[in-house]
Design a protein around this motif. Structure first.
Motif, PDB file in Angstrom:
ATOM      1  N   ILE A   9       0.860  -1.133   0.030  1.00  9.93           N
ATOM      2  CA  ILE A   9      -0.043  -0.028   0.169  1.00  9.93           C
ATOM      3  C   ILE A   9       1.001   1.062   0.059  1.00  9.93           C
ATOM      4  CG2 ILE A   9      -1.687   1.306   1.361  1.00  9.93           C
ATOM      5  CD1 ILE A   9      -3.159  -0.894   2.091  1.00  9.93           C
ATOM      6  N   VAL A  10       0.601   2.168  -0.808  1.00 10.68           N
ATOM      7  CA  VAL A  10       1.446   3.506  -0.864  1.00 10.68           C
ATOM      8  C   VAL A  10       0.614   4.168   0.121  1.00 10.68           C
ATOM      9  CG1 VAL A  10       2.105   5.399  -2.443  1.00 10.68           C
ATOM     10  CG2 VAL A  10       1.766   3.144  -3.260  1.00 10.68           C
ATOM     11  N   VAL A  11       1.530   5.067   0.864  1.00  9.95           N
ATOM     12  CA  VAL A  11       0.927   6.034   1.845  1.00  9.95           C
ATOM     13  C   VAL A  11       1.049   7.475   1.118  1.00  9.95           C
ATOM     14  CG1 VAL A  11       1.271   6.878   4.242  1.00  9.95           C
ATOM     15  CG2 VAL A  11       1.734   4.609   3.813  1.00  9.95           C
ATOM     16  N   ALA A  12      -0.192   7.892   0.955  1.00  5.03           N
ATOM     17  CA  ALA A  12      -0.236   9.025   0.196  1.00  5.03           C
ATOM     18  C   ALA A  12       0.366  10.313   1.089  1.00  5.03           C
ATOM     19  CB  ALA A  12      -1.693   9.430   0.064  1.00  5.03           C
ATOM     20  N   ALA A  63      -3.116   7.396 -10.073  1.00  7.84           N
ATOM     21  CA  ALA A  63      -1.426   7.813 -10.951  1.00  7.84           C
ATOM     22  C   ALA A  63      -0.626   6.544 -10.623  1.00  7.84           C
ATOM     23  CB  ALA A  63      -1.235   9.104  -9.921  1.00  7.84           C
ATOM     24  N   LEU A  64      -0.635   5.944  -9.526  1.00  2.45           N
ATOM     25  CA  LEU A  64       0.165   4.624  -9.878  1.00  2.45           C
ATOM     26  C   LEU A  64      -0.233   3.441  -9.951  1.00  2.45           C
ATOM     27  CD1 LEU A  64       2.123   5.685  -6.216  1.00  2.45           C
ATOM     28  CD2 LEU A  64       2.817   6.113  -8.505  1.00  2.45           C
ATOM     29  N   ASN A  65      -1.595   3.389  -9.860  1.00 10.68           N
ATOM     30  CA  ASN A  65      -2.421   2.153 -10.103  1.00 10.68           C
ATOM     31  C   ASN A  65      -2.009   1.047  -9.161  1.00 10.68           C
ATOM     32  OD1 ASN A  65      -4.090   0.218 -11.476  1.00 10.68           O
ATOM     33  ND2 ASN A  65      -2.405  -0.728 -12.642  1.00 10.68           N
ATOM     34  N   GLN A  66      -2.046   1.578  -7.791  1.00  9.49           N
ATOM     35  CA  GLN A  66      -1.655   0.718  -6.568  1.00  9.49           C
ATOM     36  C   GLN A  66      -2.965   1.221  -5.475  1.00  9.49           C
ATOM     37  OE1 GLN A  66       2.818   1.706  -6.661  1.00  9.49           O
ATOM     38  NE2 GLN A  66       2.383  -0.314  -5.264  1.00  9.49           N
ATOM     39  N   TRP A  67      -2.996   0.225  -4.746  1.00  8.98           N
ATOM     40  CA  TRP A  67      -3.580   0.581  -3.657  1.00  8.98           C
ATOM     41  C   TRP A  67      -2.924   1.879  -2.795  1.00  8.98           C
ATOM     42  CZ3 TRP A  67      -8.443  -1.477  -1.553  1.00  8.98           C
ATOM     43  CH2 TRP A  67      -8.860  -2.512  -2.219  1.00  8.98           C
ATOM     44  N   ALA A  68      -3.878   2.685  -2.181  1.00 12.54           N
ATOM     45  CA  ALA A  68      -3.099   3.899  -1.208  1.00 12.54           C
ATOM     46  C   ALA A  68      -3.961   4.114   0.022  1.00 12.54           C
ATOM     47  CB  ALA A  68      -3.077   5.174  -2.286  1.00 12.54           C
ATOM     48  N   ILE A  69      -3.414   4.876   0.852  1.00 13.09           N
ATOM     49  CA  ILE A  69      -4.130   4.952   2.053  1.00 13.09           C
ATOM     50  C   ILE A  69      -3.702   6.534   2.299  1.00 13.09           C
ATOM     51  CG2 ILE A  69      -2.215   4.113   3.644  1.00 13.09           C
ATOM     52  CD1 ILE A  69      -4.803   3.232   5.482  1.00 13.09           C
ATOM     53  N   ALA A  70      -4.292   7.376   2.909  1.00 13.87           N
ATOM     54  CA  ALA A  70      -4.100   8.656   3.134  1.00 13.87           C
ATOM     55  C   ALA A  70      -4.935   8.842   4.732  1.00 13.87           C
ATOM     56  CB  ALA A  70      -4.549   9.715   1.971  1.00 13.87           C
ATOM     57  N   ASP A  71      -4.154   9.974   5.111  1.00 14.15           N
ATOM     58  CA  ASP A  71      -4.502  10.492   6.507  1.00 14.15           C
ATOM     59  C   ASP A  71      -4.445  11.852   6.254  1.00 14.15           C
ATOM     60  OD1 ASP A  71      -2.614  11.757   7.940  1.00 14.15           O
ATOM     61  OD2 ASP A  71      -3.015  10.537   9.809  1.00 14.15           O
ATOM     62  N   ASP A  72      -5.586  12.566   6.899  1.00 15.72           N
ATOM     63  CA  ASP A  72      -5.394  14.027   6.974  1.00 15.72           C
ATOM     64  C   ASP A  72      -5.999  14.354   8.521  1.00 15.72           C
ATOM     65  OD1 ASP A  72      -4.806  16.449   5.603  1.00 15.72           O
ATOM     66  OD2 ASP A  72      -6.833  16.971   5.955  1.00 15.72           O
ATOM     67  N   SER A  73      -5.076  14.994   9.242  1.00 12.05           N
ATOM     68  CA  SER A  73      -5.435  15.182  10.581  1.00 12.05           C
ATOM     69  C   SER A  73      -4.934  16.746  11.064  1.00 12.05           C
ATOM     70  CB  SER A  73      -4.503  14.195  11.300  1.00 12.05           C
ATOM     71  OG  SER A  73      -3.059  14.142  10.961  1.00 12.05           O
ATOM     72  N   ALA A 119      -8.755  11.747   9.862  1.00  7.93           N
ATOM     73  CA  ALA A 119      -9.410  11.229   8.944  1.00  7.93           C
ATOM     74  C   ALA A 119      -8.650  10.320   8.104  1.00  7.93           C
ATOM     75  CB  ALA A 119     -10.308  12.189   7.863  1.00  7.93           C
ATOM     76  N   LEU A 120      -9.224   9.013   7.724  1.00  6.57           N
ATOM     77  CA  LEU A 120      -8.384   7.991   7.057  1.00  6.57           C
ATOM     78  C   LEU A 120      -9.217   7.676   5.706  1.00  6.57           C
ATOM     79  CD1 LEU A 120      -7.173   5.417   9.965  1.00  6.57           C
ATOM     80  CD2 LEU A 120      -5.738   7.326   8.461  1.00  6.57           C
ATOM     81  N   ALA A 121      -8.426   7.330   4.552  1.00  8.99           N
ATOM     82  CA  ALA A 121      -9.145   6.739   3.362  1.00  8.99           C
ATOM     83  C   ALA A 121      -8.230   5.648   2.807  1.00  8.99           C
ATOM     84  CB  ALA A 121      -9.498   7.869   2.352  1.00  8.99           C
ATOM     85  N   LEU A 122      -9.047   4.806   2.361  1.00  9.63           N
ATOM     86  CA  LEU A 122      -8.315   3.656   1.486  1.00  9.63           C
ATOM     87  C   LEU A 122      -8.844   3.974   0.086  1.00  9.63           C
ATOM     88  CD1 LEU A 122      -6.041   1.169   1.680  1.00  9.63           C
ATOM     89  CD2 LEU A 122      -8.208  -0.227   2.064  1.00  9.63           C
ATOM     90  N   ASN A 124      -8.524   2.111  -4.022  1.00 11.30           N
ATOM     91  CA  ASN A 124      -8.112   0.775  -4.776  1.00 11.30           C
ATOM     92  C   ASN A 124      -7.303   1.263  -5.887  1.00 11.30           C
ATOM     93  OD1 ASN A 124     -10.031   1.619  -6.649  1.00 11.30           O
ATOM     94  ND2 ASN A 124     -11.558  -0.081  -6.052  1.00 11.30           N
ATOM     95  N   PRO A 125      -6.573   0.433  -6.704  1.00 14.60           N
ATOM     96  CA  PRO A 125      -5.841   0.975  -7.786  1.00 14.60           C
ATOM     97  C   PRO A 125      -6.885   1.716  -8.780  1.00 14.60           C
ATOM     98  CG  PRO A 125      -5.330  -1.429  -7.264  1.00 14.60           C
ATOM     99  CD  PRO A 125      -6.499  -0.860  -6.539  1.00 14.60           C
ATOM    100  N   ALA A 126      -7.898   1.736  -8.950  1.00 13.52           N
ATOM    101  CA  ALA A 126      -9.019   2.457  -9.734  1.00 13.52           C
ATOM    102  C   ALA A 126      -8.935   4.022  -9.326  1.00 13.52           C
ATOM    103  CB  ALA A 126     -10.330   1.718 -10.183  1.00 13.52           C
ATOM    104  N   GLY A 127      -8.689   4.076  -8.228  1.00 13.36           N
ATOM    105  CA  GLY A 127      -8.745   5.507  -7.428  1.00 13.36           C
ATOM    106  C   GLY A 127     -10.286   5.477  -6.653  1.00 13.36           C
TER     107      GLY A 127
END
Length: 197
Positions: A9-12, A63-73, A119-122, A124-127
């Motif tokens: 998983i790519v951490v955004a 953009a990377l066609n990979q799973w990504a997780i992001a946090d905004d806090s 806030a967390l969001a996951l 999939n590779p399709a965005g």
């Protein structure tokens, strides 16, 4: 719903500290985390933490066609109408300056209540954002910084129930009680369904 298992998983974020903190929560799932490439910048145009987390996760995943997780806090202070809020990291150019500005703006205020929000969001590779959650930790803003641990606003964020600031807590204690810890605890049961193996 049949969701592919995401081994990586790519951490955004470009912040290695945030990756390390997330790895603590996600270690048990067997995922490998990696930082997003430096050249991939995401403009945070959302008006809430959740909007920005969704935006970062979806943009990086697609953009990377990979799973990504992001946090905004960030920190929301009642007497300041919820400021600094989504601008917490941009409130000044260093942690010390951000704390100094916040304490100055709170001078003379009797209401010191505040909350840390994560806030967390996951995506999939399709965005597509497939999971999201928000964790909130309620506390107060101290008159002066206390403690040497943590980062950001931790030295002035105080939990009355423990009699400690975030910066005075052991890392394991902060992990369990923090806004990020709460958000991950809500997300984990759903993340386990995606975990490889």
């Amino acid at each position: 719903m049949d969701i592919p298992q995401p081994p990586t998983i790519v951490v955004a974020t470009g912040n290695p500290g945030k990756l390390i903190e997330m790895q603590v929560y996600l270690d048990a799932l067997g995922w490998q985390l990696q930082l997003k490439p430096d050249h991939l910048e995401v403009e945070e145009t959302g008006t809430t933490f959740l909007e920005n987390a969704r935006l970062k996760a979806a943009t990086v995943a697609k953009a990377l066609n990979q799973w990504a997780i992001a946090d905004d806090s960030g920190l929301a202070v009642t007497a300041l109408g919820g400021a600094p809020g989504i601008y917490s990291a941009r409130y000044a150019d260093s942690d010390a300056a951000r704390i100094d500005r916040l304490l100055k703006e709170l001078e003379g205020q009797s209401d010191r209540s505040a909350q840390f929000i994560c806030a967390l969001a996951l995506a999939n590779p399709a965005g597509e954002v497939v999971l999201e959650t928000k964790g909130i930790c309620h506390g107060e803003i101290l008159l002066t910084p206390r403690g040497s641990g943590g980062f950001g606003y931790d030295p002035i964020f105080y939990l009355p129930s423990l009699g400690k600031s975030f910066a005075e807590m052991q890392p394991s204690q902060k992990e369990a009680l923090s806004h990020r810890g709460i958000a991950f605890s809500q997300l984990m049961p759903h993340l386990k369904e995606l975990s490889p193996g």
